[in-house]
Design an enzyme around this catalytic site. Sequence first.
Site, short mmCIF file in Angstrom:
data_model
loop_
_atom_site.label_atom_id
_atom_site.label_comp_id
_atom_site.label_asym_id
_atom_site.label_seq_id
_atom_site.Cartn_x
_atom_site.Cartn_y
_atom_site.Cartn_z
CB CYS A 113 4.93 3.11 -11.75
SG CYS A 113 3.53 2.90 -10.63
CG HIS A 250 8.53 1.68 -9.93
ND1 HIS A 250 8.12 2.69 -9.10
CD2 HIS A 250 7.44 0.88 -10.11
CE1 HIS A 250 6.84 2.52 -8.80
NE2 HIS A 250 6.41 1.42 -9.39
CG ASN A 280 4.20 1.55 -6.44
OD1 ASN A 280 4.65 2.61 -6.86
ND2 ASN A 280 3.72 0.61 -7.23
O1 UT7 Z 1 3.91 0.09 -9.82
C1 UT7 Z 1 3.18 -0.37 -10.89
C2 UT7 Z 1 3.36 -1.78 -11.09
N1 UT7 Z 1 2.70 -2.55 -10.07
C3 UT7 Z 1 3.26 -3.66 -9.66
O2 UT7 Z 1 4.35 -3.95 -10.06
C4 UT7 Z 1 2.50 -4.56 -8.73
C5 UT7 Z 1 2.71 -5.96 -9.18
N2 UT7 Z 1 2.04 -6.97 -8.39
C6 UT7 Z 1 2.41 -7.26 -7.11
O3 UT7 Z 1 3.27 -6.64 -6.54
C7 UT7 Z 1 1.75 -8.46 -6.47
O4 UT7 Z 1 1.02 -9.16 -7.44
C8 UT7 Z 1 0.83 -8.11 -5.28
C9 UT7 Z 1 1.67 -7.67 -4.09
C10 UT7 Z 1 -0.13 -7.02 -5.70
C11 UT7 Z 1 0.05 -9.34 -4.85
O5 UT7 Z 1 0.91 -10.42 -4.57
P1 UT7 Z 1 0.60 -11.86 -5.17
O6 UT7 Z 1 1.56 -12.80 -4.59
O7 UT7 Z 1 0.59 -11.72 -6.67
O8 UT7 Z 1 -0.84 -12.18 -4.59
P2 UT7 Z 1 -2.20 -12.44 -5.38
O9 UT7 Z 1 -2.71 -11.20 -5.99
O10 UT7 Z 1 -2.01 -13.63 -6.25
O11 UT7 Z 1 -3.16 -12.83 -4.19
C12 UT7 Z 1 -2.93 -13.99 -3.38
C13 UT7 Z 1 -4.00 -14.08 -2.33
C14 UT7 Z 1 -5.41 -13.91 -2.89
O12 UT7 Z 1 -6.25 -14.79 -2.20
P3 UT7 Z 1 -6.72 -16.19 -2.86
O13 UT7 Z 1 -7.38 -15.83 -4.13
O14 UT7 Z 1 -5.45 -16.95 -3.06
O15 UT7 Z 1 -7.61 -16.75 -1.81
C15 UT7 Z 1 -5.76 -12.49 -2.54
O16 UT7 Z 1 -7.16 -12.31 -2.38
O17 UT7 Z 1 -3.83 -13.03 -1.38
C16 UT7 Z 1 -5.07 -12.31 -1.22
N3 UT7 Z 1 -4.76 -10.93 -0.92
C17 UT7 Z 1 -4.50 -10.49 0.32
N4 UT7 Z 1 -4.47 -11.12 1.51
C18 UT7 Z 1 -4.16 -10.40 2.59
C19 UT7 Z 1 -4.65 -9.88 -1.78
N5 UT7 Z 1 -4.33 -8.77 -1.11
C20 UT7 Z 1 -4.22 -9.12 0.19
C21 UT7 Z 1 -3.90 -8.42 1.36
N6 UT7 Z 1 -3.87 -9.09 2.54
N7 UT7 Z 1 -3.60 -7.10 1.36
#
Ligand code: UT7
Length: 323
Positions: A113, A250, A280
Amino acid sequence: MRRSVFAGVGAYLPERVMTNAELARMVDTSDEWIVERSGIRERRIAAAGEKTSDLALKAAQAALDQAGLEADALDLIVLATATPDETFPATACAVQAGLGMSRGFAFDVQAVCSGFVFALATADNFIKAGQADTALVIGAETFSRILDWKDRGTCVLFGDGAGATVLRAQDGAGTAADRGILKTALHSDGSKHDLLYVDGGPSATGTVGQLRMQGREVFKHAVGNLSAVVGETLAGTGLGVQDIDWVVPHQANLRILDGTARKLGLPREKMVVTVDRHGNTSAASVPLALAEAVGDGRIQPGQVVMMEAMGGGFTWGAALARW
Ligand code: UT7
Protein backbone atom coordinates in the site's frame (compact mmCIF):
# COMPACT_ATOMS: atom_id res chain seq x y z
CA MET A 1 19.47 21.75 -7.13
CA ARG A 2 17.28 19.70 -9.43
CA ARG A 3 13.61 19.15 -8.59
CA SER A 4 10.97 16.72 -9.87
CA VAL A 5 7.91 18.74 -10.87
CA PHE A 6 4.48 17.20 -11.43
CA ALA A 7 3.57 17.66 -15.11
CA GLY A 8 0.45 15.47 -15.30
CA VAL A 9 -1.81 13.13 -13.35
CA GLY A 10 -4.14 10.41 -14.61
CA ALA A 11 -6.43 7.71 -13.23
CA TYR A 12 -8.40 4.71 -14.32
CA LEU A 13 -11.05 2.70 -12.49
CA PRO A 14 -12.59 -0.52 -13.82
CA GLU A 15 -16.24 -0.13 -14.83
CA ARG A 16 -17.75 -2.68 -12.50
CA VAL A 17 -18.96 -1.28 -9.16
CA MET A 18 -19.35 -3.69 -6.25
CA THR A 19 -21.55 -2.33 -3.46
CA ASN A 20 -21.63 -3.32 0.21
CA ALA A 21 -25.09 -4.76 -0.37
CA GLU A 22 -23.64 -7.17 -2.92
CA LEU A 23 -20.94 -8.25 -0.45
CA ALA A 24 -23.60 -8.82 2.20
CA ARG A 25 -25.06 -11.47 -0.09
CA MET A 26 -21.64 -13.21 -0.31
CA VAL A 27 -20.36 -13.14 3.31
CA ASP A 28 -21.79 -12.49 6.77
CA THR A 29 -21.53 -8.69 6.75
CA SER A 30 -23.69 -5.60 6.31
CA ASP A 31 -23.52 -2.18 4.68
CA GLU A 32 -23.85 -0.70 8.18
CA TRP A 33 -20.79 -2.58 9.56
CA ILE A 34 -18.59 -1.79 6.56
CA VAL A 35 -19.48 1.92 6.52
CA GLU A 36 -19.14 2.31 10.29
CA ARG A 37 -15.80 0.47 10.59
CA SER A 38 -14.11 1.56 7.34
CA GLY A 39 -16.11 4.32 5.59
CA ILE A 40 -16.24 2.20 2.42
CA ARG A 41 -19.52 2.19 0.45
CA GLU A 42 -18.41 0.66 -2.85
CA ARG A 43 -15.31 -0.39 -4.79
CA ARG A 44 -14.38 -1.20 -8.41
CA ILE A 45 -13.54 -4.71 -9.60
CA ALA A 46 -11.48 -5.46 -12.73
CA ALA A 47 -13.25 -7.45 -15.45
CA ALA A 48 -12.20 -11.02 -16.23
CA GLY A 49 -9.04 -10.77 -18.29
CA GLU A 50 -8.45 -7.13 -17.34
CA LYS A 51 -4.89 -7.07 -15.98
CA THR A 52 -3.02 -4.66 -13.71
CA SER A 53 -1.07 -3.44 -16.77
CA ASP A 54 -4.36 -2.69 -18.60
CA LEU A 55 -5.47 -0.41 -15.76
CA ALA A 56 -1.97 1.09 -15.49
CA LEU A 57 -1.78 1.80 -19.22
CA LYS A 58 -5.04 3.78 -19.20
CA ALA A 59 -3.97 5.83 -16.17
CA ALA A 60 -0.52 6.39 -17.74
CA GLN A 61 -1.97 7.58 -21.02
CA ALA A 62 -4.24 10.04 -19.17
CA ALA A 63 -1.25 11.41 -17.22
CA LEU A 64 0.82 11.80 -20.41
CA ASP A 65 -2.11 13.55 -22.13
CA GLN A 66 -2.42 15.99 -19.23
CA ALA A 67 1.34 16.63 -19.40
CA GLY A 68 1.09 17.11 -23.17
CA LEU A 69 3.83 14.54 -23.75
CA GLU A 70 4.34 11.52 -26.02
CA ALA A 71 5.57 8.26 -24.47
CA ASP A 72 8.96 8.63 -26.15
CA ALA A 73 9.62 11.69 -24.00
CA LEU A 74 9.91 9.35 -21.01
CA ASP A 75 13.26 8.15 -19.69
CA LEU A 76 11.84 6.03 -16.90
CA ILE A 77 8.72 4.17 -15.75
CA VAL A 78 8.45 3.12 -12.11
CA LEU A 79 5.32 1.09 -11.40
CA ALA A 80 4.23 0.19 -7.89
CA THR A 81 2.15 -2.96 -7.53
CA ALA A 82 1.72 -6.00 -5.30
CA THR A 83 -0.49 -7.63 -7.95
CA PRO A 84 1.73 -7.81 -11.06
CA ASP A 85 0.41 -9.37 -14.28
CA GLU A 86 3.01 -12.15 -13.99
CA THR A 87 5.82 -13.07 -11.61
CA PHE A 88 8.11 -11.60 -14.28
CA PRO A 89 8.71 -9.55 -16.37
CA ALA A 90 7.81 -6.38 -14.53
CA THR A 91 4.34 -4.97 -15.17
CA ALA A 92 6.13 -1.66 -15.91
CA CYS A 93 7.63 -3.33 -19.01
CA ALA A 94 4.13 -4.28 -20.22
CA VAL A 95 3.13 -0.62 -19.82
CA GLN A 96 6.27 0.47 -21.69
CA ALA A 97 5.31 -1.82 -24.58
CA GLY A 98 1.67 -0.72 -24.45
CA LEU A 99 2.67 2.94 -24.67
CA GLY A 100 4.93 2.16 -27.63
CA MET A 101 7.90 3.61 -25.74
CA SER A 102 11.04 2.36 -27.42
CA ARG A 103 13.68 3.92 -25.17
CA GLY A 104 14.50 4.40 -21.47
CA PHE A 105 13.95 1.82 -18.74
CA ALA A 106 11.03 0.47 -16.73
CA PHE A 107 10.75 -1.54 -13.53
CA ASP A 108 8.36 -2.35 -10.68
CA VAL A 109 8.67 -1.54 -7.01
CA GLN A 110 6.87 -3.51 -4.33
CA ALA A 111 5.93 -1.86 -1.07
CA VAL A 112 2.25 -2.89 -1.10
CA CYS A 113 0.00 0.00 0.00
CA SER A 114 3.01 2.34 0.37
CA GLY A 115 4.13 1.43 -3.13
CA PHE A 116 3.26 4.71 -4.84
CA VAL A 117 5.17 6.79 -2.27
CA PHE A 118 8.17 4.43 -2.61
CA ALA A 119 7.94 4.65 -6.44
CA LEU A 120 7.70 8.44 -6.30
CA ALA A 121 10.78 8.65 -4.06
CA THR A 122 12.64 6.27 -6.39
CA ALA A 123 11.84 8.29 -9.52
CA ASP A 124 12.62 11.55 -7.69
CA ASN A 125 16.04 10.21 -6.74
CA PHE A 126 16.76 9.12 -10.35
CA ILE A 127 15.81 12.62 -11.50
CA LYS A 128 17.87 14.36 -8.81
CA ALA A 129 20.85 12.15 -9.68
CA GLY A 130 20.56 13.24 -13.31
CA GLN A 131 19.86 9.72 -14.60
CA ALA A 132 16.36 10.65 -15.85
CA ASP A 133 14.67 13.89 -16.90
CA THR A 134 11.11 12.66 -17.38
CA ALA A 135 9.53 9.84 -15.41
CA LEU A 136 6.16 8.13 -15.27
CA VAL A 137 5.23 6.94 -11.78
CA ILE A 138 2.29 4.54 -11.55
CA GLY A 139 0.39 2.77 -8.79
CA ALA A 140 -1.81 -0.03 -10.16
CA GLU A 141 -3.51 -2.98 -8.50
CA THR A 142 -6.00 -5.80 -9.01
CA PHE A 143 -6.36 -6.83 -5.36
CA SER A 144 -9.65 -8.57 -6.22
CA ARG A 145 -7.44 -11.39 -7.59
CA ILE A 146 -5.70 -12.07 -4.25
CA LEU A 147 -8.66 -11.71 -1.88
CA ASP A 148 -10.18 -14.61 0.00
CA TRP A 149 -13.80 -13.92 -0.91
CA LYS A 150 -14.90 -16.05 2.05
CA ASP A 151 -13.02 -13.91 4.61
CA ARG A 152 -15.33 -11.06 5.65
CA GLY A 153 -12.49 -9.44 7.60
CA THR A 154 -10.61 -8.59 4.39
CA CYS A 155 -12.72 -9.04 1.24
CA VAL A 156 -14.94 -6.05 2.03
CA LEU A 157 -12.01 -3.63 2.24
CA PHE A 158 -10.16 -3.70 -1.08
CA GLY A 159 -10.75 -2.64 -4.68
CA ASP A 160 -8.99 -2.35 -8.06
CA GLY A 161 -7.68 0.71 -9.90
CA ALA A 162 -4.69 2.67 -11.16
CA GLY A 163 -3.26 6.17 -10.94
CA ALA A 164 -0.24 7.74 -12.60
CA THR A 165 1.85 10.90 -12.52
CA VAL A 166 4.45 12.37 -14.86
CA LEU A 167 7.49 13.99 -13.24
CA ARG A 168 9.84 16.35 -15.10
CA ALA A 169 13.21 17.63 -13.98
CA GLN A 170 13.44 21.34 -13.31
CA ASP A 171 16.89 22.78 -12.77
CA GLY A 172 17.70 25.79 -10.67
CA ALA A 173 15.23 25.18 -7.88
CA GLY A 174 16.66 25.55 -4.43
CA THR A 175 14.34 26.78 -1.74
CA ALA A 176 11.19 25.40 -0.17
CA ALA A 177 9.23 27.98 -2.17
CA ASP A 178 10.01 26.17 -5.43
CA ARG A 179 7.67 23.72 -7.12
CA GLY A 180 8.06 19.96 -7.19
CA ILE A 181 8.92 17.23 -4.71
CA LEU A 182 10.51 18.89 -1.68
CA LYS A 183 11.24 15.84 0.45
CA THR A 184 10.41 12.16 0.86
CA ALA A 185 10.80 9.81 3.84
CA LEU A 186 10.52 6.01 3.73
CA HIS A 187 10.44 3.29 6.39
CA SER A 188 9.95 -0.43 6.73
CA ASP A 189 9.76 -2.93 9.58
CA GLY A 190 10.04 -6.50 8.35
CA SER A 191 9.30 -7.92 11.80
CA LYS A 192 5.60 -7.10 11.27
CA HIS A 193 5.24 -9.56 8.35
CA ASP A 194 2.58 -11.71 9.98
CA LEU A 195 0.13 -8.84 10.47
CA LEU A 196 -0.39 -8.31 6.70
CA TYR A 197 0.86 -10.65 4.01
CA VAL A 198 -0.11 -12.95 1.12
CA ASP A 199 0.10 -16.66 1.94
CA GLY A 200 1.69 -17.61 -1.38
CA GLY A 201 4.43 -16.71 -3.82
CA PRO A 202 6.76 -18.29 -6.40
CA SER A 203 9.52 -19.15 -3.93
CA ALA A 204 7.57 -19.87 -0.74
CA THR A 205 4.70 -21.99 -2.04
CA GLY A 206 4.62 -21.93 -5.84
CA THR A 207 1.10 -20.48 -5.67
CA VAL A 208 -0.26 -16.94 -5.95
CA GLY A 209 -1.82 -17.01 -2.47
CA GLN A 210 -4.40 -14.82 -0.76
CA LEU A 211 -4.24 -11.72 1.42
CA ARG A 212 -4.18 -12.31 5.18
CA MET A 213 -4.51 -9.45 7.66
CA GLN A 214 -4.88 -8.94 11.38
CA GLY A 215 -6.80 -5.71 10.78
CA ARG A 216 -7.05 -4.54 14.36
CA GLU A 217 -3.26 -4.93 14.87
CA VAL A 218 -2.48 -3.07 11.62
CA PHE A 219 -4.89 -0.33 12.65
CA LYS A 220 -3.04 0.12 15.97
CA HIS A 221 0.20 1.02 14.16
CA ALA A 222 -1.28 3.11 11.36
CA VAL A 223 -2.06 6.51 12.92
CA GLY A 224 1.21 6.64 14.90
CA ASN A 225 3.43 5.67 11.96
CA LEU A 226 1.67 7.99 9.51
CA SER A 227 1.66 11.08 11.71
CA ALA A 228 5.32 10.49 12.63
CA VAL A 229 6.44 10.19 9.00
CA VAL A 230 4.50 13.34 8.05
CA GLY A 231 6.37 15.20 10.81
CA GLU A 232 9.70 13.74 9.67
CA THR A 233 9.01 14.79 6.07
CA LEU A 234 8.22 18.38 7.07
CA ALA A 235 11.34 18.66 9.26
CA GLY A 236 14.06 20.83 7.76
CA THR A 237 11.91 22.12 4.87
CA GLY A 238 10.87 25.33 6.58
CA LEU A 239 7.25 24.20 6.32
CA GLY A 240 4.96 23.10 9.14
CA VAL A 241 1.62 21.31 9.44
CA GLN A 242 -0.12 24.70 9.15
CA ASP A 243 1.41 25.18 5.68
CA ILE A 244 -0.10 21.97 4.24
CA ASP A 245 -2.96 22.74 1.84
CA TRP A 246 -3.88 19.10 1.09
CA VAL A 247 -3.04 15.72 2.52
CA VAL A 248 -3.44 12.97 -0.06
CA PRO A 249 -3.39 9.87 2.15
CA HIS A 250 -3.46 6.17 1.40
CA GLN A 251 -7.13 5.24 1.54
CA ALA A 252 -7.33 2.23 3.87
CA ASN A 253 -9.95 3.32 6.36
CA LEU A 254 -11.79 6.59 7.04
CA ARG A 255 -11.09 6.18 10.76
CA ILE A 256 -7.32 6.08 10.05
CA LEU A 257 -7.64 9.27 7.95
CA ASP A 258 -9.60 11.02 10.70
CA GLY A 259 -7.23 9.78 13.43
CA THR A 260 -4.16 10.98 11.50
CA ALA A 261 -5.73 14.42 10.87
CA ARG A 262 -6.56 14.71 14.58
CA LYS A 263 -3.08 13.65 15.70
CA LEU A 264 -1.44 16.13 13.33
CA GLY A 265 -3.82 18.94 14.35
CA LEU A 266 -4.94 19.28 10.74
CA PRO A 267 -8.50 20.22 9.73
CA ARG A 268 -10.32 17.15 8.36
CA GLU A 269 -11.36 19.17 5.24
CA LYS A 270 -7.71 19.16 4.12
CA MET A 271 -7.77 15.35 3.72
CA VAL A 272 -8.62 14.13 0.21
CA VAL A 273 -11.04 11.22 0.69
CA THR A 274 -11.88 8.58 -1.93
CA VAL A 275 -12.06 5.48 0.30
CA ASP A 276 -15.88 5.65 0.32
CA ARG A 277 -16.01 5.01 -3.46
CA HIS A 278 -12.72 3.18 -4.16
CA GLY A 279 -12.11 1.10 -1.05
CA ASN A 280 -8.45 0.30 -0.40
CA THR A 281 -6.72 0.09 -3.79
CA SER A 282 -3.26 -0.40 -2.23
CA ALA A 283 -0.54 1.30 -4.34
CA ALA A 284 -3.18 2.91 -6.58
CA SER A 285 -4.98 4.80 -3.81
CA VAL A 286 -2.71 7.84 -3.46
CA PRO A 287 -2.45 8.62 -7.21
CA LEU A 288 -6.19 7.96 -7.66
CA ALA A 289 -6.96 10.48 -4.91
CA LEU A 290 -4.39 12.90 -6.33
CA ALA A 291 -5.95 12.67 -9.79
CA GLU A 292 -9.39 13.36 -8.35
CA ALA A 293 -8.29 16.41 -6.34
CA VAL A 294 -6.26 17.85 -9.25
CA GLY A 295 -9.05 17.05 -11.71
CA ASP A 296 -11.79 18.83 -9.74
CA GLY A 297 -9.57 21.86 -9.10
CA ARG A 298 -9.04 21.42 -5.37
CA ILE A 299 -5.25 21.15 -5.73
CA GLN A 300 -3.96 24.34 -7.35
CA PRO A 301 -0.46 25.30 -8.58
CA GLY A 302 1.73 26.54 -5.74
CA GLN A 303 -0.16 24.64 -3.04
CA VAL A 304 1.60 22.36 -0.55
CA VAL A 305 0.60 18.70 -0.85
CA MET A 306 1.54 15.90 1.55
CA MET A 307 1.16 12.30 0.35
CA GLU A 308 1.40 9.50 2.92
CA ALA A 309 0.84 5.75 3.04
CA MET A 310 1.33 2.61 5.10
CA GLY A 311 1.04 -1.05 4.19
CA GLY A 312 2.31 -4.60 4.38
CA GLY A 313 5.96 -5.14 5.23
CA PHE A 314 5.30 -3.04 7.24
CA THR A 315 6.22 -0.18 4.97
CA TRP A 316 5.31 3.47 5.39
CA GLY A 317 6.36 6.79 3.95
CA ALA A 318 5.45 10.29 2.86
CA ALA A 319 6.24 12.74 0.10
CA LEU A 320 5.95 16.53 0.38
CA ALA A 321 5.47 18.57 -2.78
CA ARG A 322 4.62 22.06 -3.91
CA TRP A 323 2.19 21.60 -6.79
O1 UT7 B 1 -3.77 -0.76 3.50
C1 UT7 B 1 -2.93 -1.48 4.32
C2 UT7 B 1 -3.18 -1.20 5.71
N1 UT7 B 1 -4.43 -1.78 6.15
C3 UT7 B 1 -5.14 -1.14 7.03
O2 UT7 B 1 -4.80 -0.04 7.37
C4 UT7 B 1 -6.33 -1.81 7.64
C5 UT7 B 1 -6.35 -1.51 9.09
N2 UT7 B 1 -7.44 -2.09 9.83
C6 UT7 B 1 -8.73 -1.68 9.67
O3 UT7 B 1 -9.04 -0.86 8.85
C7 UT7 B 1 -9.74 -2.24 10.64
O4 UT7 B 1 -9.08 -2.94 11.66
C8 UT7 B 1 -10.80 -3.16 9.99
C9 UT7 B 1 -11.75 -2.32 9.14
C10 UT7 B 1 -10.10 -4.20 9.16
C11 UT7 B 1 -11.63 -3.84 11.06
O5 UT7 B 1 -12.21 -2.90 11.94
P1 UT7 B 1 -12.10 -3.12 13.52
O6 UT7 B 1 -12.91 -2.08 14.16
O7 UT7 B 1 -10.64 -3.17 13.87
O8 UT7 B 1 -12.82 -4.52 13.72
P2 UT7 B 1 -12.20 -5.87 14.30
O9 UT7 B 1 -11.25 -6.49 13.35
O10 UT7 B 1 -11.75 -5.62 15.69
O11 UT7 B 1 -13.50 -6.78 14.35
C12 UT7 B 1 -14.62 -6.45 15.17
C13 UT7 B 1 -15.69 -7.50 14.99
C14 UT7 B 1 -15.17 -8.92 15.09
O12 UT7 B 1 -16.13 -9.69 15.75
P3 UT7 B 1 -15.97 -10.06 17.31
O13 UT7 B 1 -14.68 -10.77 17.43
O14 UT7 B 1 -15.97 -8.75 18.03
O15 UT7 B 1 -17.18 -10.89 17.57
C15 UT7 B 1 -15.06 -9.37 13.66
O16 UT7 B 1 -15.22 -10.77 13.52
O17 UT7 B 1 -16.25 -7.38 13.68
C16 UT7 B 1 -16.22 -8.66 13.03
N3 UT7 B 1 -16.06 -8.44 11.61
C17 UT7 B 1 -17.08 -8.19 10.78
N4 UT7 B 1 -18.41 -8.09 10.99
C18 UT7 B 1 -19.19 -7.81 9.95
C19 UT7 B 1 -14.91 -8.42 10.88
N5 UT7 B 1 -15.18 -8.17 9.59
C20 UT7 B 1 -16.52 -8.01 9.51
C21 UT7 B 1 -17.39 -7.72 8.45
N6 UT7 B 1 -18.72 -7.62 8.71
N7 UT7 B 1 -16.96 -7.52 7.18
